[in-house]
Design a protein around this motif. Sequence first.
Motif, PDB file in Angstrom:
ATOM      1  N   UNK A 488       0.838  -1.201   0.000  1.00 55.56           N
ATOM      2  CA  UNK A 488       0.000   0.000   0.000  1.00 55.56           C
ATOM      3  C   UNK A 488       0.875   1.254   0.000  1.00 55.56           C
ATOM      4  N   UNK A 489       1.836   1.308   0.898  1.00 54.77           N
ATOM      5  CA  UNK A 489       2.698   2.481   0.977  1.00 54.77           C
ATOM      6  C   UNK A 489       3.479   2.684  -0.324  1.00 54.77           C
ATOM      7  N   UNK A 490       4.053   1.580  -0.802  1.00 56.13           N
ATOM      8  CA  UNK A 490       4.925   1.691  -1.966  1.00 56.13           C
ATOM      9  C   UNK A 490       4.150   2.045  -3.227  1.00 56.13           C
ATOM     10  N   UNK A 491       3.009   1.390  -3.446  1.00 57.36           N
ATOM     11  CA  UNK A 491       2.235   1.701  -4.653  1.00 57.36           C
ATOM     12  C   UNK A 491       1.691   3.121  -4.607  1.00 57.36           C
ATOM     13  N   UNK A 492       1.249   3.583  -3.449  1.00 61.27           N
ATOM     14  CA  UNK A 492       0.779   4.966  -3.371  1.00 61.27           C
ATOM     15  C   UNK A 492       1.914   5.941  -3.651  1.00 61.27           C
ATOM     16  N   UNK A 493       3.118   5.617  -3.172  1.00 61.59           N
ATOM     17  CA  UNK A 493       4.256   6.481  -3.488  1.00 61.59           C
ATOM     18  C   UNK A 493       4.579   6.431  -4.970  1.00 61.59           C
ATOM     19  N   UNK A 494       4.479   5.254  -5.570  1.00 61.67           N
ATOM     20  CA  UNK A 494       4.699   5.150  -7.014  1.00 61.67           C
ATOM     21  C   UNK A 494       3.638   5.942  -7.794  1.00 61.67           C
ATOM     22  N   UNK A 495       2.388   5.910  -7.336  1.00 58.88           N
ATOM     23  CA  UNK A 495       1.352   6.707  -7.991  1.00 58.88           C
ATOM     24  C   UNK A 495       1.693   8.195  -7.882  1.00 58.88           C
ATOM     25  N   UNK A 496       2.254   8.590  -6.742  1.00 57.12           N
ATOM     26  CA  UNK A 496       2.713   9.978  -6.638  1.00 57.12           C
ATOM     27  C   UNK A 496       3.819  10.244  -7.662  1.00 57.12           C
ATOM     28  N   UNK A 497       4.821   9.347  -7.742  1.00 56.13           N
ATOM     29  CA  UNK A 497       5.930   9.557  -8.665  1.00 56.13           C
ATOM     30  C   UNK A 497       5.443   9.636 -10.108  1.00 56.13           C
ATOM     31  N   UNK A 498       4.390   8.862 -10.426  1.00 53.29           N
ATOM     32  CA  UNK A 498       3.829   8.914 -11.766  1.00 53.29           C
ATOM     33  C   UNK A 498       2.949  10.139 -11.976  1.00 53.29           C
ATOM     34  N   UNK A 499       2.718  10.891 -10.919  1.00 46.77           N
ATOM     35  CA  UNK A 499       2.016  12.166 -11.029  1.00 46.77           C
ATOM     36  C   UNK A 499       3.010  13.322 -11.060  1.00 46.77           C
ATOM     37  N   UNK A 500       4.222  13.080 -10.514  1.00 45.49           N
ATOM     38  CA  UNK A 500       5.206  14.157 -10.376  1.00 45.49           C
ATOM     39  C   UNK A 500       5.804  14.705 -11.697  1.00 45.49           C
ATOM     40  N   UNK A 501       6.219  14.049 -12.730  1.00 43.94           N
ATOM     41  CA  UNK A 501       6.401  12.648 -13.086  1.00 43.94           C
ATOM     42  C   UNK A 501       7.910  12.361 -12.987  1.00 43.94           C
ATOM     43  N   UNK A 502       8.330  11.301 -12.232  1.00 41.00           N
ATOM     44  CA  UNK A 502       9.737  11.060 -11.949  1.00 41.00           C
ATOM     45  C   UNK A 502      10.088   9.602 -12.250  1.00 41.00           C
ATOM     46  N   UNK A 503      11.266   9.387 -12.816  1.00 37.57           N
ATOM     47  CA  UNK A 503      11.719   8.043 -13.152  1.00 37.57           C
ATOM     48  C   UNK A 503      12.065   7.250 -11.889  1.00 37.57           C
ATOM     49  N   UNK A 504      11.651   5.997 -11.860  1.00 36.77           N
ATOM     50  CA  UNK A 504      11.915   5.144 -10.699  1.00 36.77           C
ATOM     51  C   UNK A 504      13.330   4.581 -10.685  1.00 36.77           C
ATOM     52  N   UNK A 505      14.086   4.709 -11.772  1.00 39.63           N
ATOM     53  CA  UNK A 505      15.427   4.142 -11.816  1.00 39.63           C
ATOM     54  C   UNK A 505      16.460   5.005 -11.091  1.00 39.63           C
ATOM     55  N   UNK A 506      16.119   6.246 -10.809  1.00 39.88           N
ATOM     56  CA  UNK A 506      17.025   7.083 -10.036  1.00 39.88           C
ATOM     57  C   UNK A 506      16.876   6.749  -8.554  1.00 39.88           C
ATOM     58  N   UNK A 507      17.975   6.611  -7.822  1.00 36.53           N
ATOM     59  CA  UNK A 507      17.878   6.225  -6.414  1.00 36.53           C
ATOM     60  C   UNK A 507      17.566   7.399  -5.488  1.00 36.53           C
ATOM     61  N   UNK A 508      16.597   8.227  -5.883  1.00 37.71           N
ATOM     62  CA  UNK A 508      16.149   9.293  -4.987  1.00 37.71           C
ATOM     63  C   UNK A 508      15.404   8.678  -3.808  1.00 37.71           C
ATOM     64  N   UNK A 509      15.673   9.170  -2.611  1.00 35.79           N
ATOM     65  CA  UNK A 509      14.899   8.745  -1.450  1.00 35.79           C
ATOM     66  C   UNK A 509      13.605   9.551  -1.378  1.00 35.79           C
ATOM     67  N   UNK A 510      12.719   9.137  -0.499  1.00 37.79           N
ATOM     68  CA  UNK A 510      11.490   9.892  -0.277  1.00 37.79           C
ATOM     69  C   UNK A 510      11.810  11.316   0.147  1.00 37.79           C
ATOM     70  N   UNK A 511      12.742  11.469   1.076  1.00 40.70           N
ATOM     71  CA  UNK A 511      13.106  12.804   1.551  1.00 40.70           C
ATOM     72  C   UNK A 511      13.703  13.655   0.441  1.00 40.70           C
ATOM     73  N   UNK A 512      14.484  13.032  -0.449  1.00 38.54           N
ATOM     74  CA  UNK A 512      15.023  13.770  -1.595  1.00 38.54           C
ATOM     75  C   UNK A 512      13.905  14.350  -2.448  1.00 38.54           C
ATOM     76  N   UNK A 513      12.896  13.540  -2.739  1.00 39.17           N
ATOM     77  CA  UNK A 513      11.826  14.003  -3.618  1.00 39.17           C
ATOM     78  C   UNK A 513      10.989  15.096  -2.965  1.00 39.17           C
ATOM     79  N   UNK A 514      10.844  15.038  -1.665  1.00 38.89           N
ATOM     80  CA  UNK A 514      10.189  16.147  -0.966  1.00 38.89           C
ATOM     81  C   UNK A 514      11.014  17.427  -1.140  1.00 38.89           C
ATOM     82  N   UNK A 515      12.331  17.311  -0.940  1.00 40.95           N
ATOM     83  CA  UNK A 515      13.208  18.483  -1.096  1.00 40.95           C
ATOM     84  C   UNK A 515      13.186  19.014  -2.525  1.00 40.95           C
TER      85      UNK A 515
END
Length: 626
Positions: A488-515
Amino acid sequence: MSLGINGKILRVNLTQGTHAIDRPDEAWYRMYHGGRGLIAYYLYKELKPGIDPLGPDNKLIFAAGPLTGEPFGGAGRNSVGAKSPLTGAYGDGEAGGFWGSFLKRAGYDAVIVEGQAEKPVYIAIEDGQVAIHDASDIWGKDTAYVDEYLKAKHGRGAKVCQCGIAGENLVRYATVVNDINRMVGRTGMGAVMGSKKLKAIVVKGKQMPKMSNPQRVKELAAWMGKNHAELTKGFHKMGTSGIVQPLNRISGLPTRNFRDPFFEYAEQISGEAMHSQFNVKDDTCNACPIRCKRVVESEEHQVDGRFGGAEYEHLSAIGSNLGISDLAALMKATERCNAYGVDVISLGVTIACAMEAYEKGIITKEDTDGIELTWGNAEALLTLIEKICRREGIGDLLAEGSMRFAEKIGGGAEEFALNIKGLELPMHEPRLKQGMGVGYAISPTGADHCHNLHDTGTAKNVDFFKPLGAFKPVPADDIGPEKIRMLVYFTNWRHYMNSAVVCQFLPWTIDHLVELTNGVTGWDTNVWELMKVGERAATLTRLFNLREGFTAEDDRLPKRFFKPFKEGYIKGKAPSEEDFRQAIRYYYQMMGWDEQGVPTDGKLAELGILWARDSAAREVTSIEQS
C-alpha cells in the motif's frame, strides 16, 4: 501560480480543428500534480461510461508533472493516458527522453486531445502557439523517418512524440513513442492516438518555468551525479539488461509462457552477451547522469541503432518467454518493435499464448498462415511482428491481445492467456515476488510492475520505507498484513511519482523528492501531502474502473501462478488462492475501500474528492476555460 508550473493545460479538438486552454489554480495542482493524477481527474470527470476507446469520445491526455524538465536526473518523463483499448479500463503509461521536458518549455503542463480528425494530422506547439498540420506524407512511415522529418521541418530544438504504424493500424497494445525509442508501452495508448488520426505532436520552446530554490536543486543534482554509480550497482554500464542472469538463477526469468523455472540459454541472451557481441552504446534522458538506455547497432545483422536497443523486458518477453536464444534475432526484433511502435511485453506474452495453444493442438498451421509456432522459433517471431503491426493474416487476431485471442480460438486457450484485466503480465515472476502478484491484481491498469512492489528488494533492505514507518524486512514469499502494508505504501508512493512525473530508476529517497518538489515549486510540502497525491490518483483510477463495470472479481491472478514449480530456486513455492484473496482484502481495508473494493465516502472525503461519488459529474468546476 507556483513556480515549476505553467498553469496552462491545452485542449485540442481534432473534430473541430480548434484549441482552448484550461487554467487550474494552485490548490488543484497540489492535489493532482500532473501525470497520473491529472489524467485520472480529467478522464473520470469528463468521459461518459461505456464509450468506445477507439471512438471520438475518448480523450488522449499527454501530461507532464511539476518536476518534469527540471535539471536533475529522473525528471525527463511524461505520462499519456486514456480509456484503454486493450483492457477497457483506465489506461496510461510513462516514457522518458526529452519530449515531456519540451512540452513544459513550449508553455503547457498537459495536452488533452479530443475528437477525431478526418485525415492524418499532427499538432505543433511552439512557444505557446498551436497549429494543426496535415500528416498525410508521414502516415505509414516508421518512427525514425517521422522523427527526422518533423525535426527537419520545425528546426533545432523540436521534439517529437508519435504513434507508429502499429498505432495507425489500431493494434490494441500499440505504443506512443518519444524521440524514436522511448515507449509509453502499456495499455495501448498508441492505438488511441492512431484512432484519432493523430500521427505526432511536435513541441518546441524556451518557456521553462522558474524554480523556487535553484541552488538546492543544483546541489541535489550534483549529489546524484556523484553517487548514482555506487547506488545503482552498475546500472549505467548494463541498464536493465544486466538482470537476465541473476533473475534466471532464482527462477525469476519468465520462460516459455511462465511455465518453466529457468531458461537453459539465459547466458546467450544476457546483457553481457549483448555487450560482447554487438556494438552497444549508452543513451540518456533529459539531465540524467545514469545513461541506462542501450543503443544497439550492427551492420552484420542490419540492426539500425536509431531505434535504440534491447532492455530486460525485450530479452525476456520475446526471448526466454518464447524459448528464443538467438540474440541477433532478438536485436532485430527489438528494432522492429520500436520502428513500428508496439509494446514488446504484450506482443511477447500474446505470442507465447499462441505458441502454447499451437503446442497443445488448439491451433494448427492452417490457422497460423503456415507459420510453425514452436518454442524457440526466431524466424516466426520476426514474421509475426510484421503481421501483427500491419494486421495481416494471423497477425490481425494477435493484434487484439492475449485475452481476445484466447476467447476467439477457445479450446481452453484462456488458461495460456496470462493477463489481468486484459493487460499481459510483465516479466516479473509472481511466484517469486508474491507481493508483486497482489500488486498486479489490484493495479488500475492491469498487470504492471512499474507502480508495484519488488519483494526481492524488501526482503533485504527497507531503508526506503523508514520515512513511512516500516522498519522490518519481509520475505519475498510472504503476503501477510506486513507485506500488504508495504505494498500500500509503496504503490501509493509510485502513484505519486507517476504524477510528479519522476523516473523510478534514479535512487532518490522519499526525503530527496520532498526536497526537490519544494526546491522547484516552493510549496513547503511534506511526505504526507505527496503520499496523498498518489493515493488520490489511485482512488480515482479505481472509481473509473468501477464505473466501467470492473469489480472485485477482476482483481485476480491467472491460475498458473498458484501452482508451484517442481524444480528450481523456488521449488514448491506459490501463493495459495485463499491467502491471495485475504491479501486482497487487507489491501482494500488499508486503502479505505469496502469488501467489494469500492472506496468509502469517508475515504473520498479524507482525500478531498467527495465529488467523485457522483459518477455523472462532468463539470470541471475548479478550472477556468479560455
